[in-house]
Design a protein around this motif. Structure first.
Motif, PDB file in Angstrom:
ATOM      1  N   ARG A  11      37.232 -64.378  -3.758  1.00  0.00           N
ATOM      2  CA  ARG A  11      36.731 -64.850  -5.055  1.00  0.00           C
ATOM      3  C   ARG A  11      37.873 -65.346  -5.923  1.00  0.00           C
ATOM      4  O   ARG A  11      37.743 -66.350  -6.636  1.00  0.00           O
ATOM      5  N   ARG A  14      38.663 -68.796  -4.840  1.00  0.00           N
ATOM      6  CA  ARG A  14      37.635 -69.755  -5.271  1.00  0.00           C
ATOM      7  C   ARG A  14      37.774 -70.072  -6.765  1.00  0.00           C
ATOM      8  O   ARG A  14      37.678 -71.227  -7.179  1.00  0.00           O
ATOM      9  N   VAL A  15      37.981 -69.017  -7.553  1.00  0.00           N
ATOM     10  CA  VAL A  15      38.143 -69.227  -8.999  1.00  0.00           C
ATOM     11  C   VAL A  15      39.391 -70.057  -9.282  1.00  0.00           C
ATOM     12  O   VAL A  15      39.382 -70.964 -10.119  1.00  0.00           O
ATOM     13  N   GLU A  16      40.484 -69.773  -8.550  1.00  0.00           N
ATOM     14  CA  GLU A  16      41.720 -70.536  -8.762  1.00  0.00           C
ATOM     15  C   GLU A  16      41.514 -72.020  -8.441  1.00  0.00           C
ATOM     16  O   GLU A  16      41.924 -72.903  -9.216  1.00  0.00           O
ATOM     17  N   ARG A  18      38.725 -73.814  -8.398  1.00  0.00           N
ATOM     18  CA  ARG A  18      37.861 -74.473  -9.393  1.00  0.00           C
ATOM     19  C   ARG A  18      38.585 -74.634 -10.731  1.00  0.00           C
ATOM     20  O   ARG A  18      38.548 -75.708 -11.343  1.00  0.00           O
ATOM     21  N   ALA A  19      39.253 -73.578 -11.171  1.00  0.00           N
ATOM     22  CA  ALA A  19      39.915 -73.630 -12.476  1.00  0.00           C
ATOM     23  C   ALA A  19      41.062 -74.637 -12.485  1.00  0.00           C
ATOM     24  O   ALA A  19      41.211 -75.411 -13.440  1.00  0.00           O
ATOM     25  N   ASN A 102      31.251 -63.205 -15.060  1.00  0.00           N
ATOM     26  CA  ASN A 102      31.658 -64.347 -14.242  1.00  0.00           C
ATOM     27  C   ASN A 102      32.069 -65.530 -15.107  1.00  0.00           C
ATOM     28  O   ASN A 102      33.095 -66.181 -14.860  1.00  0.00           O
ATOM     29  N   THR A 105      35.375 -64.903 -16.909  1.00  0.00           N
ATOM     30  CA  THR A 105      36.502 -64.985 -15.969  1.00  0.00           C
ATOM     31  C   THR A 105      36.861 -66.432 -15.668  1.00  0.00           C
ATOM     32  O   THR A 105      38.037 -66.816 -15.711  1.00  0.00           O
ATOM     33  N   GLU A 106      35.867 -67.265 -15.385  1.00  0.00           N
ATOM     34  CA  GLU A 106      36.145 -68.659 -15.034  1.00  0.00           C
ATOM     35  C   GLU A 106      36.665 -69.451 -16.223  1.00  0.00           C
ATOM     36  O   GLU A 106      37.575 -70.273 -16.090  1.00  0.00           O
ATOM     37  N   ALA A 109      40.206 -68.463 -16.815  1.00  0.00           N
ATOM     38  CA  ALA A 109      41.077 -69.054 -15.796  1.00  0.00           C
ATOM     39  C   ALA A 109      41.390 -70.511 -16.123  1.00  0.00           C
ATOM     40  O   ALA A 109      42.535 -70.958 -15.989  1.00  0.00           O
ATOM     41  N   ILE A 110      40.387 -71.264 -16.564  1.00  0.00           N
ATOM     42  CA  ILE A 110      40.603 -72.666 -16.933  1.00  0.00           C
ATOM     43  C   ILE A 110      41.582 -72.766 -18.105  1.00  0.00           C
ATOM     44  O   ILE A 110      42.507 -73.592 -18.100  1.00  0.00           O
ATOM     45  N   ILE A 148      43.744 -63.451 -13.612  1.00  0.00           N
ATOM     46  CA  ILE A 148      42.419 -63.654 -13.018  1.00  0.00           C
ATOM     47  C   ILE A 148      42.005 -62.430 -12.205  1.00  0.00           C
ATOM     48  O   ILE A 148      40.849 -61.992 -12.252  1.00  0.00           O
TER      49      ILE A 148
END
Length: 295
Positions: A11, A14-16, A18-19, A102, A105-106, A109-110, A148
């Motif tokens: 996860r 994935r977050v990294e 996308r961000a 969620n 967090t996202e 991260a952005i 993150i």
């Protein structure tokens, strides 16, 4: 335990991805325009010229050379960015695409990747009804990934919400002016009044504050699905309600609208920019809208 850690690492990746993609493609330029360096750093002294602001006269140098000199300042581009992230029990709620956790967090991260692209330092305060963790501002990808990871995996001690306590901690911990993103659902009341308005006013006088309210549509509008058992994730209290009662649904909605109006007034009085982010919608549009408004 090993499987759980593997899933968290997947996860995180994935977050990294996308961000970083969004911060590169969409937010880098908008962030730079919206969050300019607010501080002015001393650069040099020079002889006074007609039209210069007399408030910038350097009286020590003026006395030494027996003619007026002024201090010249230049804008400090580099920012310190703080993320104040609500980790109370209500963040786990979500009935649509994502939970509030969620989304927070996202979005965090952005903001973090946008900050380091701009060569800014970034730090984090995680809070519930207490300050759970303070990560001092630093730069670099490794630091961002740690942030993150903590947002995804941190298990808070407290379950309830004290936004004011987090704001007071920020005011004491970060001495220089910084840009602060406050991510919460802002469900922090004493009776019918918001508990954190005084702390918000004080913090916004010292720092450049931005409020990011993350909410779920079911906190605003209740569907007609008959008897429901509702539980409060922060207090543990439960109750049964009849969602088939049109009058109850109307009162439920009115209360939610009133909460949002109260929050909006608090932000306006404190001079804080803010935006709503729903768990049912893509958060890109409200973030871009916020950045454009400030740019």
């Amino acid at each position: 335990m090993a499987e759980e850690q593997k899933e968290l690492l997947a996860r995180l990746r994935r977050v990294e991805i996308r961000a970083r993609g969004l911060s590169h493609q969409i937010f880098a330029g908008e962030y730079h325009s919206a969050f300019k360096g607010r501080g002015m750093a001393f650069s040099e002294v020079r002889e006074y010229r007609y039209g210069d602001d007399v408030r910038n006269i350097d009286w020590n140098v003026t006395a030494r050379f027996n003619q007026p000199y002024i201090k010249v300042f230049e804008e400090e581009r580099e920012l310190t960015v703080m993320l104040l992230v609500d980790v109370s029990g209500s963040r786990l709620f979500g009935t649509e695409l994502l939970t509030k956790k969620n989304v927070m967090t996202e979005v965090a991260a952005i903001l973090a990747f946008s900050a380091i692209q701009n060569n800014d330092k970034i730090g984090v305060i995680l809070f519930s009804d207490r300050v759970e963790q303070f990560i001092p501002p630093k730069k670099g990808r490794k630091h961002i990934l740690r942030i993150i990871w903590e947002l995804m995996s941190f298990q808070p001690t407290g379950k309830q919400t004290d936004v004011g306590g987090a704001l007071r901690y920020l005011t004491n911990a970060i001495r220089k002016r910084c840009t602060t993103f406050l991510l919460s659902d802002f469900l922090d009341y004493e009776g019918e009044a918001l508990r954190f308005t005084d702390a918000l006013n004080i913090a916004s006088n010292k720092h450049d504050m931005v409020g990011l309210r993350v909410y779920d549509p079911r906190e605003v509008t209740l569907p007609n699905v008959g008897l429901l058992r509702l539980g409060d994730a922060e207090t543990g209290r439960t109750c049964w309600i009849d969602s088939g009662d049109a009058g109850f649904r109307a009162r439920y909605h009115e209360a939610a609208v009133q909460r949002e109006a109260d929050l909006q007034r608090a932000f306006l009085r404190a001079g804080v920019d803010w935006v709503n982010i729903s768990t049912a919608e893509d958060y890109v549009y409200p973030l871009v809208k916020l950045f454009k408004q400030r740019g």
